[in-house]
Design an enzyme around this catalytic site. Structure first.
Site: not given
Length: 382
Positions: A68, A117, A140, A148
């Site tokens: 992301g 992501g 992350e 996530d």
């Protein structure tokens, strides 16, 4: 073949086949809000279009997707309010869930780096094609967050406690290792990818409703068997299970340090170094979410992760996400100052608060609303 909206995401529409092509090469194909929004809209349209038989997800350039666009999330918050960043994650998680439960065959071509992501949009596709260029990681915890995008679901489905190892250390896997662990479904040399795409398009033009088996037969014509190198962590699963089955992050780190006195292996040293430099709160959030994720659905996992992300963004406990973004992505001094700075200073109560639906009187928090009426077909893909 018609070319539509040719910019950061290219959508190609052929006979029975639709392609979504990430095209933000200078930014390593990181996903910004507009890319997520358009991919979500197109994915829904393709799924509901009876003429679409197959969707291919790929990227231009040498990188599939590095994750992301966290720099944008950081900028959103600096310019306005934490809830701006939360709106980004709502859109991202809705896309991840849609693609994880996609009702039409989805072929992800992972030719290059797949992180964060990038894994969220691809790792639960019907087919996950890896190459000699593929590198997979969920790093992350090293930038102030925790794995996530459904990681508490798909990493918890890996053998033994390998998912804990991946998420707590940010360790990398190559294409052959992804195949061995079931994260990839086929290994196809990158030089053969174009021919594979052409064959899939021909099949879609001929067959009225190609089955998963029929698609697999086409891919198998281009796939190769590959061997995992002997020094791979794939062959260290017993030792990884021995360490990463620990009940707490402190115990896992202690077991790794004990193992380091018994064996001279690079992965052990790297795991210790990574965990000691990672965000302590992020480590503990991830350990709790992956342990609970083993008995949850993909929907439940993503909802839990969104609650935790919201707490991280609004600084319920600390500023670590913004500090990690500053140190790793903005200033790039790579010296984040975590608070708390040590694992033992992160209490169970802090982790519990980050997983609580209670946001006090903060009416800027909005719950995640995932697409409705979706059968949970993801389990058969992993």
């Amino acid at each position: 073949m018609a070319l539509i909206d040719a910019d950061q995401v290219i959508f190609e529409e052929g006979l029975g086949v639709r392609k979504m092509i990430l095209n933000r090469q200078k930014k390593l194909n990181t996903l910004n809000y507009e890319m997520l929004r358009r991919m979500y809209a197109k994915s829904r349209a393709y799924e509901n279009d009876p003429t679409v038989k197959l969707v291919i997800l790929k990227a231009n350039g040498k990188v599939f997707c590095c994750g992301g666009d966290l720099t944008s999330a950081y900028t959103f918050e600096q310019a306005g309010h934490w809830s701006f960043g939360a709106s980004y994650y709502r859109k991202e998680f809705c896309l991840d869930y849609l693609l994880a439960t996609y009702k039409k065959p989805l072929v992800a071509i992972l030719d290059g780096i797949v992180m964060g992501g990038g894994a969220g949009i691809s790792i639960q596709s019907t087919f996950r094609i890896v190459t000699e260029n593929t590198i997979f990681a969920m790093p992350e915890v090293l930038i102030g967050l925790f794995p996530d995008v459904g990681a508490s679901y798909f990493l918890s489905r890996l053998p033994g406690f390998f998912g804990e190892y991946m998420g707590l250390t940010g360790a990398r896997l190559n294409g052959a290792e992804m195949l061995a662990f079931g994260l990839g479904t086929h290994f196809v040399p990158s030089k053969n990818l174009k021919s594979l795409e052409n064959a899939l398009e021909k099949m879609a033009a001929i067959l009225e409703s190609p089955s998963v088996d029929a698609i697999s037969m086409v891919i198998n014509k281009f796939a190769q068997e590959v061997k995992v190198k002997q020094d791979s962590t794939y062959f260290r699963l017993d030792m990884i299970n021995q360490c990463f089955s620990g009940e707490s992050c402190e115990e896992i780190l202690s077991l790794l340090e004990r193992l380091a006195t018994q064996v001279q292996e690079k992965w052990v040293h790297d795991a210790i170094t990574s965990m000691k430099s990672a965000n302590p709160l992020g480590l503990k959030i991830f350990l709790k979410t992956i342990r609970e994720g083993r008995s949850k659905t993909i929907e439940q996992c993503i909802e839990t992760e969104y609650i935790a992300i919201s707490h991280v963004l609004r600084r319920t406990i600390n500023n670590n996400f913004y500090e990690g973004s500053r140190a790793m992505l903005i200033d790039k001094d790579k010296k984040p100052r975590w608070e708390p700075s040590k694992l033992e200073e992160v209490s169970e109560e802090m982790v519990t608060r980050c997983l609580s639906r209670s946001f006090g009187e903060d009416d800027d928090w909005l719950p995640l609303q995932l697409p409705l009426n979706r059968t949970n077909i993801v389990a058969s893909k992993l």
